[in-house]
Scaffold this active site. Structure first.
Site, PDB file in Angstrom:
ATOM      1  N   ARG A  80      -5.387  -1.992   9.405  1.00 48.05           N
ATOM      2  CA  ARG A  80      -5.396  -3.457   9.262  1.00 48.05           C
ATOM      3  C   ARG A  80      -5.616  -4.127  10.614  1.00 48.05           C
ATOM      4  NH1 ARG A  80      -1.700  -6.447   5.010  1.00 48.05           N
ATOM      5  NH2 ARG A  80      -0.024  -5.655   6.285  1.00 48.05           N
TER       6      ARG A  80
ATOM      7  N   ASP B  67      -0.265   1.964   8.475  1.00 47.13           N
ATOM      8  CA  ASP B  67      -0.851   1.112   9.521  1.00 47.13           C
ATOM      9  C   ASP B  67      -0.060   1.065  10.829  1.00 47.13           C
ATOM     10  OD1 ASP B  67      -2.872   0.473   7.740  1.00 47.13           O
ATOM     11  OD2 ASP B  67      -1.804  -1.275   6.952  1.00 47.13           O
TER      12      ASP B  67
ATOM     13  N   THR C 245       4.172   2.408   5.646  1.00 47.20           N
ATOM     14  CA  THR C 245       2.758   2.017   5.670  1.00 47.20           C
ATOM     15  C   THR C 245       2.048   2.906   6.685  1.00 47.20           C
ATOM     16  OG1 THR C 245       1.182   0.306   6.369  1.00 47.20           O
ATOM     17  CG2 THR C 245       3.387   0.115   7.264  1.00 47.20           C
TER      18      THR C 245
ATOM     19  N   ASP D  11       2.105  -1.016  11.680  1.00 47.83           N
ATOM     20  CA  ASP D  11       1.989  -2.403  12.156  1.00 47.83           C
ATOM     21  C   ASP D  11       3.275  -3.207  11.968  1.00 47.83           C
ATOM     22  OD1 ASP D  11       1.919  -2.483   9.406  1.00 47.83           O
ATOM     23  OD2 ASP D  11       0.195  -3.817   9.259  1.00 47.83           O
TER      24      ASP D  11
ATOM     25  N   GLY E 185       0.840  -1.203   0.000  1.00 45.46           N
ATOM     26  CA  GLY E 185       0.000   0.000   0.000  1.00 45.46           C
ATOM     27  C   GLY E 185       0.869   1.244   0.000  1.00 45.46           C
TER      28      GLY E 185
ATOM     29  N   ARG F  48       0.706  -4.846  -6.009  1.00 44.44           N
ATOM     30  CA  ARG F  48       0.581  -6.134  -5.312  1.00 44.44           C
ATOM     31  C   ARG F  48       1.009  -7.168  -6.351  1.00 44.44           C
ATOM     32  NH1 ARG F  48      -0.751  -4.495  -0.016  1.00 44.44           N
ATOM     33  NH2 ARG F  48      -2.292  -2.867  -0.169  1.00 44.44           N
TER      34      ARG F  48
ATOM     35  N   ASP G 120       4.724  -5.060   5.935  1.00 46.60           N
ATOM     36  CA  ASP G 120       5.297  -6.353   6.323  1.00 46.60           C
ATOM     37  C   ASP G 120       5.321  -7.369   5.180  1.00 46.60           C
ATOM     38  OD1 ASP G 120       2.575  -6.580   6.410  1.00 46.60           O
ATOM     39  OD2 ASP G 120       2.475  -7.338   8.470  1.00 46.60           O
TER      40      ASP G 120
END
Ligand code: ATP
Length: 319
Positions: free
Chosen positions: A171, A127, A125, A129, A11, A72, A103
Site C-alpha cells: 500500500r 503491508d 497485514t 504499515d 486484507g 470489507r 489500520d
C-alpha cells in the site's frame, strides 16, 4: 472478563490463523469462553458468532488466510451499525473483542472502544504499515514470497540481459519493497517514502550498464506509477528490453513462515493476558523484540511509523 470475541478484518494475512488459535487456546487455558466471529465486522453485525472449542482451531497454525474469513464492510463506519454489533455481542455475554487486522480494522476497534466496548488490536497485514510495531503478522511470509519471485525473475532477466520491474504490495508503506530489494539483490528500489524521478532512474540504469551490469531489477511499491508504462518508457529511452511483473495477491497467500507463526501466537496470547489484567482499548506491537501495547486511539491518531532510512541508504550502497 469472562467471554472474549475474536475476528479477522481487512486484507487477509498469513499468520492470522495462528493468532486466532492463540487467542482461543490461551483463553480456554484461563477458563474463559472464546467466540469466533465470521467475516470480520460484517459477521459481527449479522450475528455470525460461534463459541470456539479447543478443536475449533486444530490444524490451522500452518494455514494461510483466515478460517474465520475476512470482509470489507464500510457500513461499520455508521454508529447505528456499530451499536447493533455491540448488541449482538452483549446478547452472547461477550465483554471484550480482539481484532486482528490492518489500520482500517483498528479504526473500527477504536470506535467500539470509544463506545465503551473494550477491544484489543493485533496487527495483521502483509503491508507492515501499522504504527507502534516493528513488524505486522504476515509481513515475513509475504517478504519471503516476494523474494522467491524476484529470484525467479532474476534468472530470466539475466539470461536475456533484460531490465525487469517487479511491483510489490505494501500500500503506502515501502518496507516490503525495500526489504525484498535488499534480500533479492535488486539494483533499484522505488518506495513511497522517497518517491522517484525518471531522469535519475535512467541515469542510474546507464551507470549500471557502464559498470558492466547486463541486467537490472527494479523493485517498486504498488500505487506509485503504472509499471507497464514505466517499462515501455525505460525500453524506449535505453533501447534495452524491459518487462514489468505485478506480483499481486500471490504475496498474500501461502503457509505462514515460522517467524509469522511465532509472532502471531505470541501476540494472540498477549491479547488475552492484557484483557485479563483489565486492559482494554490497546493495540499490540513488537518493538526491539519485546511485546508492547499502546493506546489504540493514540496509535491511530498520533503515532507514525518511522522510515527505515538506514536500510534505504544501505540498499543504495549495494548497487
Ligand atoms: P489492510 O491493511 O490489509 O487493507 P485494513 O484493516 O486496513 O487491512 P480496511 O478495509 O481498511 O482494511 O478495513 C477493514 C474494515 O474495518 C472495513 O471494511 C470496515 O468494516 C472497518 N473500518 C474501516 N475504517 C473504519 C472506520 N473509520 N470506522 C469504523 N470501521 C472501520
Amino acid at each position: 472478563v469472562k467471554k472474549i470475541g475474536v475476528l479477522t478484518s481487512g486484507g487477509d494475512a498469513p499468520g492470522m490463523n495462528a493468532a486466532i488459535r492463540a487467542v482461543v487456546r490461551t483463553g480456554l487455558s484461563h477458563d474463559l469462553e472464546i467466540y469466533g466471529v465470521y467475516d470480520g465486522y460484517m459477521g459481527l453485525h449479522e450475528d455470525r458468532i460461534e463459541k470456539m472449542k479447543r478443536y475449533s482451531v486444530s490444524d490451522v497454525v500452518n494455514r494461510g488466510g483466515t478460517f474465520l474469513g475476512s470482509a470489507r464492510f464500510p457500513e461499520f463506519k455508521e454508529e447505528k451499525v456499530r451499536e447493533e454489533a455491540v448488541e449482538n455481542m452483549k446478547k452472547h455475554g461477550i465483554d471484550a473483542l480482539v481484532v486482528v487486522g490492518g489500520d482500517g480494522s483498528y479504526m473500527g476497534a477504536k470506535k467500539l472502544t470509544e463506545m465503551g466496548f473494550p477491544c484489543i488490536g493485533i496487527p495483521g497485514t502483509i503491508d507492515n504499515d501499522i504504527a507502534g510495531t516493528d513488524y505486522t503478522i504476515g509481513f515475513d511470509t509475504a517478504l519471503n514470497t516476494a523474494i522467491e519471485a524476484i529470484d525467479r525473475i532474476r534468472d530470466t532477466s539475466s539470461s536475456h540481459n533484460r531490465i525487469s520491474i517487479v511491483e510489490i504490495m505494501g500500500r503506502y508503506c515501502g518496507d516490503l519493497a525495500l526489504q525484498a530489494a535488499i534480500a533479492g539483490g535488486a539494483e533499484y528500489v522505488i518506495i513511497p517514502e522517497v518517491g522517484f524521478n525518471r531522469a535519475d532512474l535512467l541515469k542510474s540504469l546507464n551507470e549500471g550498464k557502464l559498470k558492466g551490469k547486463k541486467h537490472a531489477i527494479i523493485v517498486i511499491t504498488e500505487h506509485i506509477t503504472n509499471v507497464n508504462e514505466l517499462a515501455a518508457g525505460i525500453e524506449m529511452a535505453t533501447e534495452r528490453e524491459t518487462r514489468a511483473t505485478v506480483l499481486g495477491h500471490i504475496q498474500r497467500g501461502g503457509a505462514p513462515t515460522a517467524r509469522d507463526r511465532v509472532l502471531a501466537s505470541w501476540m494472540g496470547g498477549y491479547a488475552v493476558e492484557l484483557l485479563l489484567e483489565g486492559k482494554g482499548g490497546r493495540c499490540i506491537g513488537i518493538q526491539n523484540n519485546q511485546l508492547v501495547h499502546h493506546d489504540i486511539i493514540e496509535c491511530i491518531e498520533t503515532m507514525r511509523r518511522p522510515f527505515a532510512q538506514d536500510l534505504y541508504t544501505l540498499q543504495q550502497r549495494l548497487f
